[in-house]
Design a protein around this motif. Structure first.
Motif, PDB file in Angstrom:
ATOM      1  N   SER A 180     -11.791   1.700   3.156  1.00 41.53           N
ATOM      2  CA  SER A 180     -10.327   1.736   3.147  1.00 41.53           C
ATOM      3  C   SER A 180      -9.703   0.347   3.187  1.00 41.53           C
ATOM      4  O   SER A 180      -8.674   0.123   3.828  1.00 41.53           O
ATOM      5  N   SER A 199       0.837  -1.196   0.000  1.00 39.75           N
ATOM      6  CA  SER A 199       0.000   0.000   0.000  1.00 39.75           C
ATOM      7  C   SER A 199       0.873   1.247   0.000  1.00 39.75           C
ATOM      8  O   SER A 199       1.525   1.550   1.008  1.00 39.75           O
ATOM      9  N   MET A 258     -10.980   4.729  -0.286  1.00 36.76           N
ATOM     10  CA  MET A 258     -10.146   5.198   0.814  1.00 36.76           C
ATOM     11  C   MET A 258     -10.727   6.459   1.447  1.00 36.76           C
ATOM     12  O   MET A 258     -10.959   7.457   0.768  1.00 36.76           O
ATOM     13  N   GLY A 270      -2.200   9.680   0.113  1.00 37.98           N
ATOM     14  CA  GLY A 270      -3.157  10.486   0.839  1.00 37.98           C
ATOM     15  C   GLY A 270      -3.619  11.725   0.116  1.00 37.98           C
ATOM     16  O   GLY A 270      -4.268  12.587   0.699  1.00 37.98           O
ATOM     17  N   HIS A 277      -8.953   6.925   7.525  1.00 38.61           N
ATOM     18  CA  HIS A 277      -8.822   5.520   7.120  1.00 38.61           C
ATOM     19  C   HIS A 277      -9.852   4.618   7.789  1.00 38.61           C
ATOM     20  O   HIS A 277      -9.631   3.410   7.927  1.00 38.61           O
ATOM     21  N   VAL A 325      -2.880   0.132  10.063  1.00 38.23           N
ATOM     22  CA  VAL A 325      -3.342   0.184   8.682  1.00 38.23           C
ATOM     23  C   VAL A 325      -2.376  -0.577   7.792  1.00 38.23           C
ATOM     24  O   VAL A 325      -1.161  -0.498   7.957  1.00 38.23           O
ATOM     25  N   TYR A 343      -9.445   0.506  -3.461  1.00 38.68           N
ATOM     26  CA  TYR A 343     -10.017   0.758  -2.153  1.00 38.68           C
ATOM     27  C   TYR A 343     -10.857   2.030  -2.250  1.00 38.68           C
ATOM     28  O   TYR A 343     -10.459   2.978  -2.938  1.00 38.68           O
TER      29      TYR A 343
END
Length: 393
Positions: free
Chosen positions: A345, A270, A320, A274, A325, A392, A318
């Motif tokens: 997420s 991942s 997101m 962001g 998250h 995460v 995802y």
């Protein structure tokens, strides 16, 4: 104008879970429409996800949601069988194994206490314990590891989605190939929705479960903008000639994850994404990621993987939630009959049994009955009150 008691926008795993729970708990009293723009589900997260479940979260609400999720999967025949036919989602409780260097060991210890206090079955190990449990693992740089002895693993996410859908349809839920494109609001209530073909549908309640393919767009039409974006994830397959007994879903200190898939393995990573960029139209596999990031990390952590043989790969998304998250679940602020379940997420499949039940309870009873999901409520965005999930992937 046709009318339904509930219109659900998005018919993959979350929408179908809501639909089935509404039909079952409502005992046939409601007329329910599920509008799904792609009935093949070929590009849905339900079809393209790695399909995993864990309790190794840092927040009580996420742990509790997945504890119900694993109980549901273990008893899926009892819930979703139609005409006595067996439902098999190939659940494999192989456990998650989180690895940590000295910098991350304190977090593992802290959240392990919370996980076990909530009823999860997570064991902590030092380097020697990790080496004994997983003899194929390189542990020289590790200070700790956490492994789910039971209740964690992987399953057929597409199969779960189809089981929800089939059971919902058997109880009278109508599925229609359609996309909700407009929302009519009057005095804090949704009166009707418009579909892409121009059809106008009256609705007693609207549930937005569009996921990465359109939850943000529809939520804006409902009057509640959300920071949810489609973020691409590539999943790579490979084989390994060595026998690696007891292999879990392993999360390396680098962020690379890997787990068995039959006789082979799947893996991914991942990236830090962001930014407010939507990857919804991009399904191209990030092949360089495997060569530059994933393979070196795998070979360093599991020396047998130096001899791995790369296979096929695919990319999915995802939905997101850039805010924290965590999913946005529950009543939409400012609407008396609008509901949201989006921004999972990467946790949507494992959380779908609990969230579907919760949304159904809100519509039928006006409140959560079985499990309080309000910590994931939508109002936390406007209040700037993030629920930070520290574990995460």
């Amino acid at each position: 104008m046709d009318s339904f008691d509930v219109v659900i926008a998005g018919g993959a795993v979350m929408g179908s879970s809501v639909a089935w729970h509404l039909a079952a708990l409502g005992e046939g009293r409601l007329r329910i429409l599920v509008a799904e723009q792609d009935p093949t589900y070929q590009r849905s997260a339900s079809a393209l996800s790695a399909g995993s479940i864990r309790q190794q979260f840092s927040t009580a609400i996420n742990i509790d949601i997945s504890l119900h999720g694993i109980a549901f999967l273990r008893g899926i025949d009892r819930h979703l069988s139609v005409n006595g036919e067996r439902v098999d989602v190939s659940l494999k409780e192989g456990g998650y194994a989180y690895l940590a260097t000295a910098d991350g060991a304190s977090l593992l210890n802290e959240i392990n206490a919370l996980q076990n206090a909530r009823g999860a079955d997570i064991l902590l190990y030092g380097p020697a314990g990790l080496q004994e449990r997983f003899p194929w693992l390189a542990t020289s740089d590790l200070a700790a590891g956490a492994w789910g002895r039971s209740g964690e693993g992987w399953f057929d996410g597409y199969g779960l989605m189809q089981a929800f859908r089939r059971k919902a349809r058997s109880l009278g839920v109508e599925y229609r190939q359609a996309k909700v494109t407009a929302v009519e609001r009057t005095s804090g209530r949704i009166e009707a929705v418009t579909l892409a073909d121009g059809t106008r549908i009256g609705c007693g309640s609207l549930v937005n479960t569009c996921g990465a393919s359109g939850a943000r767009e529809l939520s804006a039409a409902m009057g509640f903008p959300i920071p949810v974006y489609a973020k691409k994830r590539s999943v790579f397959t490979f084989s390994c000639p060595a026998e690696l007994a007891g292999f879990p879903l392993l999360i390396d200190t680098t962020g690379v994850w890997v787990r068995p898939e039959g006789r082979d393995f799947i893996t991914g990573y991942s990236p830090d994404d962001g930014d407010e960029i939507d990857h919804g139209a991009d399904f191209d596999v990030d092949w360089p990621m495997f060569e530059t990031i994933i393979w070196p990390a795998l070979a360093a952590r599991v020396p047998a993987f130096e001899q791995l043989r790369p296979g096929r790969a695919w990319a999915g998304h995802y939905d997101m939630c850039l805010f924290d998250h965590n999913a946005l679940i529950g009543p939409v602020p400012g609407l008396a009959n609008g509901y949201l379940a989006a921004g999972f997420s990467g946790h949507g499949l494992q959380q779908s049994p609990t969230v579907g039940r919760g949304i159904a309870e809100l519509i039928l009873h006006g409140a959560y009955r079985s499990q309080d999901l309000s910590p994931l409520g939508c109002e936390r965005v406007a209040a700037r009150r993030p629920l930070i999930e520290r574990n995460v992937i």
